[in-house]
Design a protein around this motif. Structure first.
Motif, PDB file in Angstrom:
ATOM      1  N   MET A  38      38.673  40.364  42.301  1.00 31.07           N
ATOM      2  CA  MET A  38      38.057  39.137  42.814  1.00 31.07           C
ATOM      3  C   MET A  38      38.398  38.900  44.275  1.00 31.07           C
ATOM      4  N   ASN A  39      39.617  39.271  44.677  1.00 30.50           N
ATOM      5  CA  ASN A  39      39.992  39.014  46.060  1.00 30.50           C
ATOM      6  C   ASN A  39      39.243  39.917  47.026  1.00 30.50           C
ATOM      7  N   ILE A  40      39.163  41.204  46.698  1.00 34.31           N
ATOM      8  CA  ILE A  40      38.475  42.126  47.612  1.00 34.31           C
ATOM      9  C   ILE A  40      37.004  41.744  47.704  1.00 34.31           C
TER      10      ILE A  40
ATOM     11  N   PRO B 194      35.192  31.010  32.557  1.00 37.42           N
ATOM     12  CA  PRO B 194      34.874  32.058  31.584  1.00 37.42           C
ATOM     13  C   PRO B 194      33.743  32.971  32.056  1.00 37.42           C
ATOM     14  N   ALA B 195      33.694  34.152  31.455  1.00 36.43           N
ATOM     15  CA  ALA B 195      32.735  35.201  31.775  1.00 36.43           C
ATOM     16  C   ALA B 195      33.080  35.894  33.087  1.00 36.43           C
ATOM     17  N   THR B 196      34.225  35.574  33.659  1.00 38.65           N
ATOM     18  CA  THR B 196      34.715  36.355  34.788  1.00 38.65           C
ATOM     19  C   THR B 196      36.104  36.880  34.415  1.00 38.65           C
ATOM     20  N   ALA B 197      36.514  37.929  35.139  1.00 34.87           N
ATOM     21  CA  ALA B 197      37.797  38.537  34.813  1.00 34.87           C
ATOM     22  C   ALA B 197      38.949  37.556  35.028  1.00 34.87           C
ATOM     23  N   GLY B 198      38.784  36.645  35.995  1.00 34.05           N
ATOM     24  CA  GLY B 198      39.859  35.701  36.275  1.00 34.05           C
ATOM     25  C   GLY B 198      40.205  34.838  35.071  1.00 34.05           C
ATOM     26  N   PHE B 199      39.214  34.525  34.269  1.00 27.61           N
ATOM     27  CA  PHE B 199      39.467  33.717  33.071  1.00 27.61           C
ATOM     28  C   PHE B 199      40.362  34.476  32.095  1.00 27.61           C
ATOM     29  N   ILE B 200      40.009  35.750  31.866  1.00 32.35           N
ATOM     30  CA  ILE B 200      40.799  36.528  30.911  1.00 32.35           C
ATOM     31  C   ILE B 200      42.226  36.696  31.444  1.00 32.35           C
TER      32      ILE B 200
ATOM     33  N   LEU C 126      32.844  40.686  37.167  1.00 30.36           N
ATOM     34  CA  LEU C 126      32.011  40.198  36.071  1.00 30.36           C
ATOM     35  C   LEU C 126      32.175  41.075  34.831  1.00 30.36           C
ATOM     36  N   PHE C 127      32.191  42.392  35.066  1.00 31.34           N
ATOM     37  CA  PHE C 127      32.248  43.339  33.943  1.00 31.34           C
ATOM     38  C   PHE C 127      33.515  43.134  33.125  1.00 31.34           C
TER      39      PHE C 127
END
Lengths: 505, 496
Positions: free
Chosen positions: A340-342, A389-395, A481-482
């Motif tokens: 997400m940062n890059i 949710p639905a983004t890697a940051g949530f998980i 996202l994936f």
């Protein structure tokens, strides 16, 4: 009898050798005259070096070996973090391709410093000894001090380099002082030796040990920008060339947390009662300070700097609990943080090169209508950083909170979500600017030459945002996202990493 | 017959995604998706086995094995009618926006489709983590829909709305993780049916329950947590507001029945009176403000608040009849409020663009069809005997009467107030002196295309409320049972 040289496992050492060897080659090739060599071959060589190191990591995956008589240890933790570092490095090379910084600082030196810094990070995350730990820390820091100042004609870049140098040195000095105390208390520089000493004796509230722990927390805190040792972060992030900011934000953080995990969840595990509550308090302070600090920012680089402070707090929660789950969550979050940062920094660079507004939030107004794809990537990155949710940051956040609750730090889980709420206010501001504000009236021209500080070339053509920057944005945005929808591959990785610190359960 | 719930769940989002690339045809693609979802959910009602115990059409896949999170969907009496309500209102909203002219239609309909999928996901989820994912995700489409297509002052309003409501949702995230981690038993699982057997200790139950309650009460919104509502309602585009008010608040009420009561029965019994008092305050506060404000949107907004107060009241009566009334009332209210917002938009169009009640009046003069439809909606809203809302409110009050008689007596005033503010809205807009800029004209065919089916459903439901009562009875009673037992035996609840 002649002293016997230690046996060196070259296979295990190969990623480090590749990075350092690559740095030397890049430096030498950079001396050649033709422009094509400097501007194309050199970055390609740097990319190839990162790819080689990562590939050697794949080859060595699954090994758990001690290198150079216990100075380093190659295990899944080291390799996984190296992948993160190499991916960041490769992204930084691509983002620097047409940037001002390598042109001004000479391409060879710029990329060689980047590779050396990455090598230092690898040493840091693989260290098994207080001495190598410190050597790694310095090897990663010194090239970064220089890299921050590579846009030599921009005042803020020089300021950033100097500031980072001074504060980083204070951090290093504190750290080495702390390490000395640790050695004094336990009588060993070796992590295994420290662990044994803490296990067998009643050192638990030994003042020497406590001082050592406190000082090394401070030292590492400077590197990982943990509050209250974070004050340098916004200024340095803002001043440094943006590709270097991206590299620092992700790779330095990964390396510093690798060191945290090695030192605290490895060597000092038996003293967890001493440092656990203190680190937990620091994590909570960091989350609050970082998120509150970001609220009023208009410069996106400063905003990302404060956000990285907050994210350091979330990561620290995984270290505090000192469980296998905590280790896994930290590594998982670092991987997510990379994506997400890059992605966010790539879009910031695109805008920086297209508008004279630089990294100001105004540069993003109306981006959703003028350039929907970069805006979509930035949206995904911002929502992921906020933990939607639905983004890697949530998980990632889910995992960290689970680790915190599982480790009896439920209150820290609450602090994390309170931090996320605060963070929504500034992440959503960026999203709102892109989709809900009108684009500026007149189509703004491209950036003009930068102010000359030391006889600079005012008319130098401004760098454009080439295909490579868009590619980085797209790849990392899609990954964000994936892995938010199919996180299992990352989980598998994290679980395997979890087995590398054997004393945790 | 097997009906795959995943198809129902992802159809609207897929249609929306397709619409993103369909250019001007976006609305028709999304509408097709929404109508297919509606048809699918009607097929579910027809095919639903009333005698079966437990979930039907279950889809159960492991999503994240390492955390014990499953992709588990299922339908039972609790969510069956809410699903139909959702697909119906979204289809109406998509049709309504499709007949209007929207800027950037591709994105608009994409977000609307994604919103439908998120709401359906929250209703279908039978795994706690999956529920949280969809519950939080619901907000994002509405953030974009309001922020990009809303009225004046939309950006600050939508930031307020999102942050306010996510505060609750994120607390729920921690609470959900704590539920799974702290639950006794081997390994971590988030599957609801398993968690129901792993009862937590009373201490953990209480703080976890409060986190969940906060999330649901903000979303509803309930009295002290409704600060986002007026600004948010004013800023939202009308078709979006219709689904937001009609559906999202119901998901919160549903969350109590699906999650909070079965998983934390002792805590629910412990906080029963607190929640009842909040519900009561919400009814009175909402009713009074609905009576005093002059903005038609806000009249409906505060009236929804009061209705949601009734629903909460029914749930926390902790008696089967109360919960049943709550479920019916949730469906009823959704059915009433969506056409009401639509009518509100029509009224504004006839009052020179003003949504203020003071600028309206006398609109009925040349609009008999509009007046008739509005009257039906208004009478249903005030729970006229004969309407399905009457059945719902009756059951709710019966439940509360049996549980806490004092509270039910105060709550009865809410019923009276409902007729006062609803009739005030109707009379002052349709009759009275003709407003300064009012041009009375009847509805067009395309308006009727949206409005008439919705009103027809209200009428059908009024004639035959047993349909919902009958199909839902068994499951609703079961979901309320642990909490009802805990409430009946406080001495047992006190021991961990």
């Amino acid at each position: 009898m002649t002293p016997k040289a230690p046996i060196i496992d070259w296979a295990g050492l190969s990623p480090l050798v590749a990075l350092l060897g690559g740095a030397v080659i890049v430096l030498l090739v950079g001396l050649l005259r033709p422009r094509f060599v400097r501007e194309v071959i050199v970055p390609l060589l740097a990319l190839a070096t990162f790819a080689t190191a990562a590939g050697l990591g794949i080859w060595q995956w699954g090994e758990q070996i001690s290198l150079i008589s216990g100075a380093l240890r190659l295990d899944q933790l080291a390799i996984a973090l190296m992948w993160i570092i190499c991916a960041t490095g490769a992204a930084a090379v691509l983002l620097s391709w047409r940037a001002v910084a390598p042109r001004e600082a000479a391409h060879g030196e710029y990329y060689a410093l980047l590779l050396t810094s990455a090598a230092g990070m690898l040493v840091l995350v693989a260290a098994q000894n207080l001495v190598t730990l410190f050597a790694g820390l310095e090897l990663l820091s010194i090239p970064l001090y220089v890299l921050c100042a590579t846009e030599m004609r921009r005042e803020t870049s020089l300021e950033s380099g100097l500031k980072y140098l001074i504060i980083g040195s204070v951090g290093s000095a504190t750290f080495v002082y702390g390490l000395a105390f640790l050695y004094g208390a336990t009588g060993s520089t070796d992590f295994a030796g420290i662990d044994r000493a803490l296990n067998s004796s009643s050192l638990v509230s030994d003042p020497l040990l406590l001082t050592g722990i406190a000082l090394s927390v401070v030292g590492l805190g400077f590197k990982a920008s943990i509050a209250p040792f974070h004050q340098w972060t916004p200024d340095v992030y803002e001043g440094a060339p943006t590709p270097i900011t991206a590299f620092m934000a992700v790779a330095t953080k990964a390396a510093a947390f690798g060191a945290f995990l090695r030192l605290f969840d490895g060597a000092l595990l038996n003293a967890q009662a001493d440092w656990g509550p203190a680190l937990a308090a620091l994590a909570a302070i960091t989350i609050v300070v970082g998120n509150v600090g970001a609220l009023g920012q208009t410069s996106l680089k400063r905003l990302m700097a404060w956000s990285s402070v907050a994210q350091a707090g979330y990561l620290l929660a995984g270290v505090v609990v000192a469980t296998k789950l905590g280790l896994q969550a930290t590594v998982f979050y670092l991987a997510v943080y990379l994506f997400m940062n890059i992605a966010a920094f790539a879009v910031i660079i695109i805008r920086e090169r297209q508008t004279p507004l630089g990294d100001d939030i105004a540069a993003f107004a109306g981006l959703g209508t003028t350039a929907p794809l970069p805006a979509a990537v930035m949206t995904v990155a911002m929502l992921s950083l906020a933990g939607i949710p639905a983004t890697a940051g949530f998980i990632g956040k889910f995992y960290v909170i689970e680790a915190a609750i599982d480790g009896n730090y439920a209150w820290l889980g609450i602090v994390i979500v309170i931090g996320s709420m605060l963070s929504l206010a500034y992440y959503l501001r960026v999203v709102a600017a892109m989709w809900m504000l009108e684009a500026p009236e007149a189509p703004v021209s491209t950036v003009t030459g930068r102010p000359a500080l030391a006889g600079g070339d005012l008319d130098a053509p401004a760098p454009g945002a080439g295909i490579e920057v868009y590619a980085v944005a797209a790849v990392f945005g899609v990954a964000t996202l994936f892995f938010g929808i199919v996180p299992s591959p990352l989980f598998d990785l994290a679980v395997k990493v979890g087995s590398s610190l054997t004393s945790l359960f | 017959m097997t009906l795959h719930l995943s198809i129902l769940l992802w159809l609207p989002a897929a249609a929306g995604l397709l619409g993103l690339f369909a250019g001007r045809a976006a609305r028709w693609v999304t509408l097709a998706g929404a109508l297919l979802a509606l048809a699918f959910s009607i097929a579910l009602i027809a095919d639903f086995d009333t005698s079966a115990k437990g979930l039907q059409y279950v889809t159960d896949q492991t999503w994240i094995a390492q955390l014990g999170i499953h992709y588990k969907l299922g339908v039972d009496g609790l969510n069956l009618f809410l699903l139909v309500l959702t697909t119906l209102l979204f289809a109406a909203s998509v049709l309504w926006s499709g007949l209007d002219r929207v800027e950037r239609p591709g994105q608009f309909f994409f977000w609307l489709g994604l919103a439908e999928t998120a709401v359906l996901g929250a209703l279908l989820a039978q795994d706690l983590a999956l529920f949280v994912v969809f519950f939080d995700l619901m907000l994002i489409p509405f953030f974009f829909l309001t922020g990009s297509w809303g009225g004046p002052g939309r950006v600050p309003a939508v930031l307020k709305l999102v942050i306010y409501t996510l505060v609750g949702s994120l607390l729920m995230l921690t609470a959900a993780i704590a539920t799974a981690v702290l639950a006794p038993g081997q390994g971590t699982t988030f599957v609801l049916s398993e968690l129901a057997h792993r009862t937590l200790g009373t201490g953990s139950q209480e703080w976890i329950f409060l986190c969940f309650a906060a999330a649901f009460l903000v979303k509803m919104p309930a009295f002290p947590l409704h600060g986002w509502m007026p600004d948010g309602y004013r800023a939202m585009p009308m078709p979006v507001l219709a689904v937001f008010s009609g559906v999202l608040s119901k998901v919160a009420a549903y969350g109590f029945l699906r999650i909070a009561l079965p998983l934390f029965p002792q805590a629910a019994a412990h906080y029963q009176e607190l929640l009842l008092l909040i519900a009561l305050a919400t009814i009175l506060y909402g009713s009074v403000l609905a009576f005093t404000t002059t903005n038609t949107r806000l009249i409906l907004g505060y009236s929804s608040m009061a209705q949601l107060g009734f629903i909460t009241l029914g749930i926390f009566a902790l008696r089967p009849e109360g919960a049943q009334g709550a479920v019916i009332q949730a469906v009823n209210h959704g059915l009433v409020v969506a056409p009401a917002f639509f009518i509100c938009a029509l009224l504004a169009a006839r009052a020179g663009g003003s949504e203020d009640l003071r600028d309206m009046g006398g609109i009925a003069a040349r609009a008999p069809v509009l007046a008739a439809l509005f009257l039906i909606v208004a009478l249903a809203n005030l729970a006229m005997p004969g309407s399905s809302n009457f059945v719902g409110e009756f059951l709710i009050l019966l439940g509360v009467f049996n549980a806490k008689i004092v509270i039910s007596i105060v709550a009865f005033t809410g019923v009276v107030l409902a007729s006062v503010y609803t009739l005030r809205l109707f009379i002052r807009s349709m009759h009275n002196r003709v407003g300064p800029n009012v041009v009375s004209r009847d509805i067009t065919v395309s308006d009727g295309l949206v409005l008439v089916p919705l009103v027809a459903v209200i009428l059908a439901f009024a004639l035959y409320p047993q349909l919902a009562l009958h199909k839902g009875e068994a499951t609703i009673t079961r979901s309320i049972q642990p909490a009802a037992q805990a409430a009946a035996q406080p001495q047992i609840a006190a021991t961990p």
